[in-house]
Write a protein that holds these residues in place. Structure first.
Motif, PDB file in Angstrom:
ATOM      1  N   LEU A  97       6.856  -7.464  -5.415  1.00  0.00           N
ATOM      2  CA  LEU A  97       7.047  -8.061  -4.099  1.00  0.00           C
ATOM      3  C   LEU A  97       6.583  -7.012  -3.087  1.00  0.00           C
ATOM      4  O   LEU A  97       7.140  -5.919  -3.014  1.00  0.00           O
ATOM      5  N   LEU A  98       5.524  -7.358  -2.342  1.00  0.00           N
ATOM      6  CA  LEU A  98       4.994  -6.439  -1.345  1.00  0.00           C
ATOM      7  C   LEU A  98       5.597  -6.776   0.011  1.00  0.00           C
ATOM      8  O   LEU A  98       5.423  -7.893   0.516  1.00  0.00           O
ATOM      9  N   LEU A  99       6.314  -5.828   0.584  1.00  0.00           N
ATOM     10  CA  LEU A  99       6.919  -6.011   1.907  1.00  0.00           C
ATOM     11  C   LEU A  99       6.141  -5.140   2.894  1.00  0.00           C
ATOM     12  O   LEU A  99       6.176  -3.901   2.810  1.00  0.00           O
ATOM     13  N   THR A 100       5.418  -5.791   3.785  1.00  0.00           N
ATOM     14  CA  THR A 100       4.612  -5.067   4.766  1.00  0.00           C
ATOM     15  C   THR A 100       5.250  -5.229   6.139  1.00  0.00           C
ATOM     16  O   THR A 100       5.439  -6.357   6.613  1.00  0.00           O
ATOM     17  N   VAL A 101       5.608  -4.122   6.755  1.00  0.00           N
ATOM     18  CA  VAL A 101       6.219  -4.134   8.088  1.00  0.00           C
ATOM     19  C   VAL A 101       5.104  -3.932   9.115  1.00  0.00           C
ATOM     20  O   VAL A 101       4.392  -2.920   9.073  1.00  0.00           O
ATOM     21  N   PHE A 102       4.931  -4.901   9.998  1.00  0.00           N
ATOM     22  CA  PHE A 102       3.916  -4.833  11.047  1.00  0.00           C
ATOM     23  C   PHE A 102       4.593  -4.695  12.405  1.00  0.00           C
ATOM     24  O   PHE A 102       5.723  -5.141  12.613  1.00  0.00           O
ATOM     25  N   ASP A 103       3.848  -4.139  13.340  1.00  0.00           N
ATOM     26  CA  ASP A 103       4.223  -4.150  14.749  1.00  0.00           C
ATOM     27  C   ASP A 103       3.409  -5.256  15.409  1.00  0.00           C
ATOM     28  O   ASP A 103       2.170  -5.200  15.448  1.00  0.00           O
ATOM     29  N   TYR A 104       4.096  -6.254  15.890  1.00  0.00           N
ATOM     30  CA  TYR A 104       3.410  -7.422  16.448  1.00  0.00           C
ATOM     31  C   TYR A 104       2.644  -7.006  17.707  1.00  0.00           C
ATOM     32  O   TYR A 104       3.173  -6.325  18.588  1.00  0.00           O
ATOM     33  N   ASP A 105       1.386  -7.450  17.774  1.00  0.00           N
ATOM     34  CA  ASP A 105       0.518  -7.161  18.930  1.00  0.00           C
ATOM     35  C   ASP A 105      -0.044  -8.481  19.419  1.00  0.00           C
ATOM     36  O   ASP A 105      -0.762  -9.174  18.691  1.00  0.00           O
ATOM     37  N   MET A 106       0.293  -8.841  20.653  1.00  0.00           N
ATOM     38  CA  MET A 106      -0.102 -10.148  21.183  1.00  0.00           C
ATOM     39  C   MET A 106      -1.615 -10.251  21.370  1.00  0.00           C
ATOM     40  O   MET A 106      -2.211 -11.299  21.159  1.00  0.00           O
ATOM     41  N   LEU A 107      -2.289  -9.139  21.750  1.00  0.00           N
ATOM     42  CA  LEU A 107      -3.710  -9.207  22.113  1.00  0.00           C
ATOM     43  C   LEU A 107      -4.648  -8.875  20.954  1.00  0.00           C
ATOM     44  O   LEU A 107      -5.783  -9.325  20.932  1.00  0.00           O
ATOM     45  N   GLY A 108      -4.252  -8.087  20.033  1.00  0.00           N
ATOM     46  CA  GLY A 108      -5.136  -7.679  18.937  1.00  0.00           C
ATOM     47  C   GLY A 108      -4.453  -7.815  17.593  1.00  0.00           C
ATOM     48  O   GLY A 108      -3.469  -8.530  17.442  1.00  0.00           O
ATOM     49  N   ALA A 109      -5.036  -7.098  16.635  1.00  0.00           N
ATOM     50  CA  ALA A 109      -4.476  -7.128  15.283  1.00  0.00           C
ATOM     51  C   ALA A 109      -3.136  -6.409  15.263  1.00  0.00           C
ATOM     52  O   ALA A 109      -2.917  -5.447  15.997  1.00  0.00           O
ATOM     53  N   ASN A 110      -2.247  -6.892  14.406  1.00  0.00           N
ATOM     54  CA  ASN A 110      -0.940  -6.252  14.262  1.00  0.00           C
ATOM     55  C   ASN A 110      -1.117  -4.854  13.664  1.00  0.00           C
ATOM     56  O   ASN A 110      -1.960  -4.633  12.802  1.00  0.00           O
ATOM     57  N   ASP A 111      -0.283  -3.916  14.129  1.00  0.00           N
ATOM     58  CA  ASP A 111      -0.340  -2.546  13.630  1.00  0.00           C
ATOM     59  C   ASP A 111       0.573  -2.382  12.426  1.00  0.00           C
ATOM     60  O   ASP A 111       1.644  -2.991  12.357  1.00  0.00           O
ATOM     61  N   LEU A 112       0.135  -1.506  11.513  1.00  0.00           N
ATOM     62  CA  LEU A 112       0.879  -1.272  10.269  1.00  0.00           C
ATOM     63  C   LEU A 112       1.983  -0.246  10.495  1.00  0.00           C
ATOM     64  O   LEU A 112       1.735   0.885  10.886  1.00  0.00           O
ATOM     65  N   GLU A 113       3.231  -0.678  10.230  1.00  0.00           N
ATOM     66  CA  GLU A 113       4.354   0.248  10.239  1.00  0.00           C
ATOM     67  C   GLU A 113       4.505   0.917   8.872  1.00  0.00           C
ATOM     68  O   GLU A 113       4.840   2.090   8.773  1.00  0.00           O
ATOM     69  N   GLY A 114       4.265   0.142   7.846  1.00  0.00           N
ATOM     70  CA  GLY A 114       4.370   0.673   6.489  1.00  0.00           C
ATOM     71  C   GLY A 114       4.526  -0.445   5.495  1.00  0.00           C
ATOM     72  O   GLY A 114       4.711  -1.622   5.872  1.00  0.00           O
ATOM     73  N   GLU A 115       4.418  -0.115   4.230  1.00  0.00           N
ATOM     74  CA  GLU A 115       4.558  -1.135   3.186  1.00  0.00           C
ATOM     75  C   GLU A 115       5.407  -0.576   2.057  1.00  0.00           C
ATOM     76  O   GLU A 115       5.439   0.631   1.809  1.00  0.00           O
ATOM     77  N   ALA A 116       6.105  -1.512   1.369  1.00  0.00           N
ATOM     78  CA  ALA A 116       6.970  -1.135   0.254  1.00  0.00           C
ATOM     79  C   ALA A 116       6.728  -2.091  -0.896  1.00  0.00           C
ATOM     80  O   ALA A 116       6.438  -3.281  -0.686  1.00  0.00           O
ATOM     81  N   PHE A 117       6.856  -1.561  -2.131  1.00  0.00           N
ATOM     82  CA  PHE A 117       6.559  -2.338  -3.330  1.00  0.00           C
ATOM     83  C   PHE A 117       7.814  -2.404  -4.187  1.00  0.00           C
ATOM     84  O   PHE A 117       8.333  -1.376  -4.631  1.00  0.00           O
ATOM     85  N   PHE A 118       8.287  -3.639  -4.396  1.00  0.00           N
ATOM     86  CA  PHE A 118       9.477  -3.846  -5.233  1.00  0.00           C
ATOM     87  C   PHE A 118       9.021  -4.462  -6.551  1.00  0.00           C
ATOM     88  O   PHE A 118       8.477  -5.579  -6.577  1.00  0.00           O
ATOM     89  N   PRO A 119       9.193  -3.740  -7.707  1.00  0.00           N
ATOM     90  CA  PRO A 119       8.728  -4.269  -8.998  1.00  0.00           C
ATOM     91  C   PRO A 119       9.567  -5.468  -9.439  1.00  0.00           C
ATOM     92  O   PRO A 119      10.798  -5.394  -9.485  1.00  0.00           O
ATOM     93  N   LEU A 120       8.908  -6.566  -9.756  1.00  0.00           N
ATOM     94  CA  LEU A 120       9.608  -7.791 -10.158  1.00  0.00           C
ATOM     95  C   LEU A 120      10.280  -7.651 -11.514  1.00  0.00           C
ATOM     96  O   LEU A 120      11.245  -8.370 -11.808  1.00  0.00           O
ATOM     97  N   CYS A 121       9.795  -6.734 -12.341  1.00  0.00           N
ATOM     98  CA  CYS A 121      10.401  -6.575 -13.670  1.00  0.00           C
ATOM     99  C   CYS A 121      11.821  -6.013 -13.580  1.00  0.00           C
ATOM    100  O   CYS A 121      12.583  -6.061 -14.551  1.00  0.00           O
ATOM    101  N   HIS A 122      12.193  -5.460 -12.369  1.00  0.00           N
ATOM    102  CA  HIS A 122      13.534  -4.899 -12.182  1.00  0.00           C
ATOM    103  C   HIS A 122      14.503  -5.890 -11.523  1.00  0.00           C
ATOM    104  O   HIS A 122      15.616  -5.514 -11.156  1.00  0.00           O
ATOM    105  N   LEU A 123      14.072  -7.126 -11.377  1.00  0.00           N
ATOM    106  CA  LEU A 123      14.910  -8.115 -10.684  1.00  0.00           C
ATOM    107  C   LEU A 123      16.215  -8.366 -11.434  1.00  0.00           C
ATOM    108  O   LEU A 123      16.212  -8.613 -12.654  1.00  0.00           O
ATOM    109  N   PRO A 124      17.342  -8.330 -10.728  1.00  0.00           N
ATOM    110  CA  PRO A 124      18.604  -8.759 -11.362  1.00  0.00           C
ATOM    111  C   PRO A 124      18.515 -10.246 -11.728  1.00  0.00           C
ATOM    112  O   PRO A 124      17.993 -11.052 -10.962  1.00  0.00           O
TER     113      PRO A 124
END
Length: 1047
Positions: free
Chosen positions: A958-985
């Motif tokens: 599961l890729l969780l990408t945190v963006f900073d919303y920008d009304m006029l242009g492309a959203n800026d990247l805050e960071g991304e995190a990767f949660f492995p699905l094989c570890h799901l409870p």
């Protein structure tokens, strides 16, 4: 005095021996003229320097200035005079020797070849600016007719032999070039005559071709074009005949010999004296200087000229066109004369004697030259005999190596008197043995007589001890043996000492050898003292070994010589085949073992009692045995090469190399046994009081270790040769494997390579001892990895090609390991192997597999991440197997980096399931945007319908990408995190359904991708035809552009 121009020891420094020949010394006038000659030679130097010669002319000027003893002013004056002299005429002495493999232009299939040759100058070159055309132009179009030389026509052959020499003059070495054209001479013949010579259809084609050209026109066979500036002073080699067109590119070869010489040299010496006399004076001057330089450094000159002297003499001999034979004669005249006045090793004369004997042709010398050579023989013989007559003074035993010097002189005189030249020029030939017999015969006979005397004494004492003594003891209580032994021992000691006093004044080689048996007999006599009852006082034979001290070096030398000659004969007779059914060595190793056993026996027979002297004897014996070992390596390798020249068979050649390796390994074992065979432990105990143990270690063990190291190097060289033969085949198969476009399975494609290796390695395993075979495998393994790496670098990106190479690597690993019988896995799994395996594993994977590996890597980076420099996101995730649903709660994010100008951000989280090809129907989801927050609270839940097995796929996350919303242009990247699905409870059905209330929160540090350098992305990007790969790379590149990470 080390060896040999034997100045009497009693002569004071600065005094001249009246018997010295000082005729080699030149007057000041002669020296100046000779100096002019040598400066002229260096100034007008021709040809590209040989690799072992001095290149810089200034170095040569400085050298000859010292050698001639010229001060700076004298040098400058003569140098200026030389520069003002007229330059010589530069000449190329070209010899057209022969040709082979030329084209057959006649109906008969042969040709009637002849050559046109000449030198093209710069002015002629400018007339035709087309360089390519010029190089293929014919001689008659380039060079004036009066400067063209022509060989004879050799009829009906494809391998003509001319052996014709031409003198070609030129002016500028830098711009001149040598041209040779080879032609087939055609004479006008009737068609009927040509039809009579027909042998096949090719001949008929030639008739039709001849009919189309002008009558009598010669056919072009090929040419050779050489720039003179690329030639050495002397060249002798085969040159490829080049075509005018590409119709017949392979036109055979022509054997040419070149010598760059001078004509009309302007020096006084060249104009007034014969070349060989000038060269002799120059040689004598330089050799005298070299000898004096060595004496100044207290080092005996061994006959080896310096690079500077060799260069000057080589230039002078070639410029004066002095033949090899005349150079040999000149060297003999110079060295034999210098020997009579200066100190140097008389062995230097042996090389000159050998050279004259090999090249001797009396008819090539003029009468005055014959007289000079004959006089040199007589002079040296007279001088040598005069030294032998005064051997006690010239070769005193108090001076080190005196006996070696005498031996060297005798050897020179013997070899000289055996020469054909000596017998032809010196008539009647003197009888050398008769001239020196008086000095040798009596001493040698004395030694033999003393040995016979000792044998009789020993025989008498043995009878007395075994038979007569018991009668006298039983009846008279009288020890007859004791009385007889003490009396005879005293008489023998006195007599032997008296005789040896005369012998020791000059111990010659034959005398020393004859005294060895006497020493052995005295040993036996001295050992009989053990049968004596206890007595007071020493025996007369105590320390008798000191009487023979001067003979020990000769005894050791003889033992060495016998062993050396036997080893040499053994190699000459060795056919390099195993001498037994279960043996992998050849016959010479048996003889070598016998040689070593004989030297060991000599040590045991000597049984030298003096500890310090015994140690020195041991050092000499070990040194000799090590020398024999190294000599054997050189000879056995040469023997293998010689046999291979006569028997051209690759299989037999490889077998002989295997035998050579095994023989050297067997020799190594013999060397390692020497410490025990020579009983070094006892020697250390014997010498403990006088010689430090560290000195024994340093001298003996280091000598042995050095030899072992040399043997290992020799083995490695031969193994490398064997490996090189195999490496070509391995490289060829891998190249064919990597370049083939067939669609076969990778496992089938590597079969030819594996069959080749199986056949070759099985053969070598049968013929090599195991240690050598593993050395060979190690070399081959490293080479094979290098070839695979090179083949991989040459590939156009193709997963199929890389798959073949990957399959080849794994198959080769199994082959070289051979289920534990080959190389161990730790030796196979080198850093190069692991790097190559990883690289091939990646390159051979499909694009989707690479994408999965990419996400696996990012998941691992996520798990390893500890820093939260970009913030973190907190989630709760569980899987409901019954509904096949992934439930995700995005709780919050913390410590986000401000990306807006107001120092805050407008964050939201995008949720995607990766890789996309595993979840093609699952759309991306996103949370609400939180305005002006760096620690947003989301508390939003999302459900994704996905099968459980998809969650277990490699790289599923599961890729969780945190963006900073920008009304006029492309959203800026805050960071991304990767949660492995094989570890799901809840994913593991054995654990039962997960309780949403008990699912723990997961805090994931946000990361940024690295801007460049990801190997997987580079591989995907190289697959231009793969749209999926290109789309993935484009997306990741967009993320990378927004990354705050540095390289």
């Amino acid at each position: 005095m080390d060896a040999a121009g034997e100045t009497p020891v009693g002569t004071l420094p600065g005094e001249e021996n009246p018997e010295m020949d000082l005729s080699h010394r030149l007057s000041k006038r002669e020296l100046t003229l000779l100096y002019e000659e040598v400066l002229y030679t260096i100034l007008h130097r021709l040809g590209k320097p040989e690799h072992h010669h001095v290149v810089d002319s200034q170095e040569l000027y400085a050298y000859v200035q010292k050698a001639f003893g010229m001060d700076e002013e004298e040098h400058s004056v003569i140098m200026q005079q030389v520069k003002e002299l007229e330059s010589p005429i530069f000449c190329l002495k070209a010899t057209v020797k022969e040709a082979k493999g030329i084209l057959g232009k006649d109906v008969s299939g042969f040709s009637d070849p002849y050559c046109l040759l000449g030198i093209k100058t710069k002015s002629q070159e400018l007339a035709n600016p087309d360089h390519k055309k010029r190089m293929k132009a014919v001689v008659k179009d380039l060079i004036p007719e009066d400067q063209i030389h022509r060989t004879q026509v050799i009829s009906q052959t494809l391998s003509p032999v001319w052996d014709e020499t031409f003198i070609l003059e030129f002016e500028d070495m830098e711009t001149a070039s040598f041209h040779l054209d080879m032609w087939d001479s055609d004479v006008v013949e009737s068609v009927r005559h040509k039809l009579g010579e027909l042998t096949d259809l090719h001949g008929l084609k030639r008739i039709f071709k001849d009919a189309r050209k002008d009558k009598g026109q010669d056919d072009f066979l090929g040419n050779v074009v050489l720039h003179l500036k690329d030639l050495h002073c002397w060249n002798d080699r085969w040159y490829q005949l080049e075509p005018q067109t590409e119709t017949y590119p392979n036109r055979g070869q022509c054997h040419l010999q070149f010598l760059l010489t001078h004509k009309k040299r302007a020096t006084t010496s060249s104009r007034t004296q014969p070349s060989y006399i000038v060269h002799r004076h120059l040689l004598q001057q330089l050799v005298s200087y070299e000898i004096l330089q060595h004496q100044a450094g207290s080092i005996a000159w061994d006959g080896e000229l310096s690079r500077h002297a060799s260069t000057v003499l080589y230039l002078h001999a070639t410029q004066k066109d002095l033949s090899d034979f005349h150079q040999v004669i000149v060297r003999w005249l110079a060295y034999s004369k210098l020997y009579q006045s200066l100190e140097f090793n008389s062995n230097c004369l042996l090389h000159q004697i050998t050279s004259i004997e090999y090249q001797w042709v009396q008819e090539r010398l003029r009468p005055e030259q014959k007289a000079e050579v004959a006089e040199s023989f007589q002079s040296l013989l007279t001088y040598g005999v005069s030294l032998i007559r005064r051997y006690r003074i010239i070769f005193p035993l108090s001076v080190p190596r005196s006996t070696e010097r005498l031996q060297s002189l005798l050897r020179v005189l013997v070899q000289m008197c055996k020469m054909k030249a000596f017998h032809e020029l010196c008539t009647p030939s003197p009888n050398l043995p008769h001239m020196v017999s008086t000095a040798l015969k009596s001493m040698e006979e004395n030694g033999k007589a003393l040995s016979r005397l000792l044998l009789e004494v020993l025989g008498d004492l043995q009878q007395c001890q075994k038979i007569w003594n018991r009668f006298f003891i039983s009846t008279l209580k009288l020890n007859l043996f004791s009385i007889a032994y003490l009396e005879l021992e005293r008489l023998v000691a006195e007599h032997v000492q008296e005789q040896l006093r005369e012998v020791n004044s000059s111990m010659s080689k034959p005398t020393a050898e004859s005294l060895f048996q006497l020493y052995m007999n005295l040993q036996e006599l001295y050992r009989m003292k053990d049968f004596l009852p206890k007595r007071d006082g020493p025996l007369a034979l105590n320390n008798f070994h000191q009487w023979f001290k001067e003979g020990v070096p000769q005894w050791l030398q003889k033992a060495y010589t016998i062993a050396l000659e036997r080893a040499q004969r053994a190699v000459q007779m060795d056919q390099l085949t195993p001498f037994g059914e279960h043996n992998k060595h050849s016959t010479s190793t048996v003889d070598l073992s016998t040689c070593y056993a004989q030297i060991v026996k000599t040590w045991q027979q000597l049984n030298w009692p003096d500890p310090e002297e015994a140690f020195m004897i041991m050092v000499k014996l070990v040194e000799d045995m090590c020398r024999i070992a190294l000599m054997y390596c050189r000879l056995i390798k040469g023997r293998a090469e010689a046999l291979s020249l006569h028997k051209q068979n690759e299989g037999e050649e490889a077998n002989r190399l295997c035998i050579v390796v095994n023989n050297i390994k067997q020799l190594r074992l013999l060397i390692l046994k020497l410490p025990s065979q020579l009983d070094w432990v006892q020697l250390e105990q014997l010498t403990a009081a006088v010689i430090d143990r560290q000195q024994i270690q340093h001298t003996l063990h280091n000598q042995l270790d050095s030899t072992i190291s040399c043997l290992d190097h020799e083995v490695q060289e031969v193994v490398q040769t064997l490996a090189t033969k195999l490496e070509k085949g391995i490289a060829r198969h891998i190249q064919e494997l990597s370049s083939s476009n067939d669609t076969r399975e990778a496992e089938d494609s590597v079969i030819p390579l594996m069959k080749f290796l199986e056949s070759e390695l099985q053969y070598l395993n049968e013929h090599l001892v195991q240690e050598n075979f593993k050395s060979l495998l190690t070399l081959l393994w490293h080479h094979t990895l290098a070839v695979l790496s090179a083949a991989m670098g040459q590939q156009v990106p193709s997963a199929q090609c890389y798959k073949k190479l990957h399959c080849a690597l794994k198959s080769l690993e199994l082959c070289f390991h051979a289920e534990g019988c080959g190389l161990p896995l730790e030796m196979l799994h080198t850093a190069a192997f692991q790097s190559l395996e990883t690289r091939l594993d990646l390159c051979s994977a499909t694009s989707r597999k690479l994408i999965q590996k990419y996400f696996s890597n990012r998941i691992q980076q996520q798990l390893d991440a500890s820093s939260e420099k970009y913030g973190a996101v907190t989630i709760k995730a569980l899987y409901c197997p019954s509904e096949q649903k992934l439930h995700v709660e995005v709780l919050n994010a913390v410590n986000l980096i401000p990306l807006d100008s107001n120092g805050s951000s407008d964050p939201f989280v995008q949720l995607t399931l990766e890789p996309r090809h595993e979840f093609p129907e699952v759309v991306a989801r996103a949370t609400q945007c939180k305005r002006n927050e760096l620690h947003p609270l989301f508390d939003e839940a999302f459900d994704f319908l996905i099968p459980a097995e998809k969650c277990l796929q490699e790289g599923a996350c599961l890729l969780l990408t945190v963006f900073d919303y920008d009304m006029l242009g492309a959203n800026d990247l805050e960071g991304e995190a990767f949660f492995p699905l094989c570890h799901l409870p809840g994913l593991n059905t054995d654990e039962g359904p997960a309780d949403a209330g008990r699912v723990p929160q997961t805090r994931l540090p946000l990361t940024h991708p690295k801007p460049t350098g990801d190997e997987i992305l580079q591989l995907l990007e190289s697959r231009k035809a793969d749209k999926e790969a290109q789309a993935f790379v484009k997306l990741r590149k967009q993320r990378a552009k927004q990354s705050k990470e540095t390289e």
